[in-house]
Structures are given as structure tokens and as C-alpha cells.
Scaffold this motif. Sequence first.
Motif, short mmCIF file in Angstrom:
data_model
loop_
_atom_site.label_atom_id
_atom_site.label_comp_id
_atom_site.label_asym_id
_atom_site.label_seq_id
_atom_site.Cartn_x
_atom_site.Cartn_y
_atom_site.Cartn_z
N LEU A 129 42.15 63.62 36.01
CA LEU A 129 41.46 64.89 36.25
C LEU A 129 42.19 65.76 37.27
O LEU A 129 42.02 66.98 37.27
CB LEU A 129 40.03 64.63 36.74
N ARG A 130 42.99 65.12 38.11
CA ARG A 130 43.73 65.86 39.13
C ARG A 130 45.19 66.06 38.75
O ARG A 130 46.02 66.48 39.57
CB ARG A 130 43.62 65.15 40.48
N GLY A 131 45.53 65.74 37.52
CA GLY A 131 46.89 65.97 37.03
C GLY A 131 47.89 64.93 37.49
O GLY A 131 49.10 65.18 37.43
N LEU A 132 47.42 63.77 37.93
CA LEU A 132 48.31 62.70 38.36
C LEU A 132 48.59 61.75 37.21
O LEU A 132 47.85 61.71 36.22
CB LEU A 132 47.69 61.94 39.53
N ARG B 66 48.18 58.82 35.31
CA ARG B 66 47.08 57.86 35.22
C ARG B 66 47.58 56.42 35.32
O ARG B 66 47.00 55.60 36.04
CB ARG B 66 46.32 58.07 33.91
N THR B 67 48.66 56.11 34.62
CA THR B 67 49.19 54.74 34.63
C THR B 67 49.65 54.34 36.02
O THR B 67 49.38 53.23 36.47
CB THR B 67 50.34 54.61 33.61
N LEU B 68 50.34 55.23 36.70
CA LEU B 68 50.80 54.94 38.06
C LEU B 68 49.62 54.64 38.97
O LEU B 68 49.62 53.63 39.69
CB LEU B 68 51.61 56.11 38.62
N ILE B 69 48.61 55.49 38.93
CA ILE B 69 47.45 55.30 39.80
C ILE B 69 46.71 54.03 39.44
O ILE B 69 46.28 53.28 40.33
CB ILE B 69 46.53 56.53 39.77
N GLU B 70 46.57 53.74 38.17
CA GLU B 70 45.91 52.49 37.77
C GLU B 70 46.68 51.28 38.28
O GLU B 70 46.08 50.30 38.72
CB GLU B 70 45.73 52.44 36.26
N ASN B 71 48.01 51.34 38.23
CA ASN B 71 48.82 50.23 38.75
C ASN B 71 48.64 50.07 40.26
O ASN B 71 48.51 48.95 40.76
CB ASN B 71 50.29 50.43 38.42
N ILE B 72 48.62 51.18 40.97
CA ILE B 72 48.41 51.13 42.43
C ILE B 72 47.02 50.55 42.72
O ILE B 72 46.87 49.69 43.58
CB ILE B 72 48.57 52.53 43.06
N TRP B 73 46.02 51.03 41.98
CA TRP B 73 44.66 50.55 42.23
C TRP B 73 44.50 49.08 41.87
O TRP B 73 43.77 48.36 42.54
CB TRP B 73 43.63 51.42 41.48
#
Length: 99
Positions: A67-70, A72-79
Motif C-alpha cells: 500500500l505504501r509502494g514498497l 512486498r517480498t522484501l518487507i515480508e522477508n524482513i518481517w
Amino acid sequence: MQTDDISDMNTLRAHIDALDEQVIGLLAQRHALIARAAQIKKQIGLPARIDDRVEEVVANAGRHAALRGLDRTLIENIWRQLVEAAIAQEDRYLNGDRP
């Protein structure tokens, strides 16, 4: 803050450093909440790892990222790494160590 208003690298770096400090502060708050979760889980007999919740947390992070244009896969991996660290923190507490 408008990023277009930043005209030099020193100012830009100062903003990034300040934001990094805020992120660390939020991670510290998350760590404290995980410590409390471990205490509650111990009281009610839940395990540290609850697979459905892991997937829910990762999916939520990915959705918020998209939703913020980031990426998604990178953020899911970090999370996923954050969640694994949280599970390890809870495991330590549930096995007799304090969070």
C-alpha cells in the motif's frame, strides 16, 4: 517532510539517521510487547510458535508495504526474520529465561 526540500547529502543523511533511530525505538517497543506475549503465553499454556499467527503477521506487513509502494517480498522477508527472532525470544522465556 517533503524529500524534495532536502538539497544536500549531509541533511539527507541526518534525516535518514533520525528515521533509523525512530525505527529502532519502534523495534524496542515491539520487543517489549513480545516479552509480554511470552508471559501471557506461559500463563495460558500457548507455545511460542503459532504458525497461523506467523503467516498473518507476515501477510499484514506485506500488505502494508504494498500500500505504501514498497517491495512486498522484501518487507515480508524482513518481517519473517523479525517474527523468528520474536519466537526465539519467547522460547527463551518459556524455557526458563527472562525476556
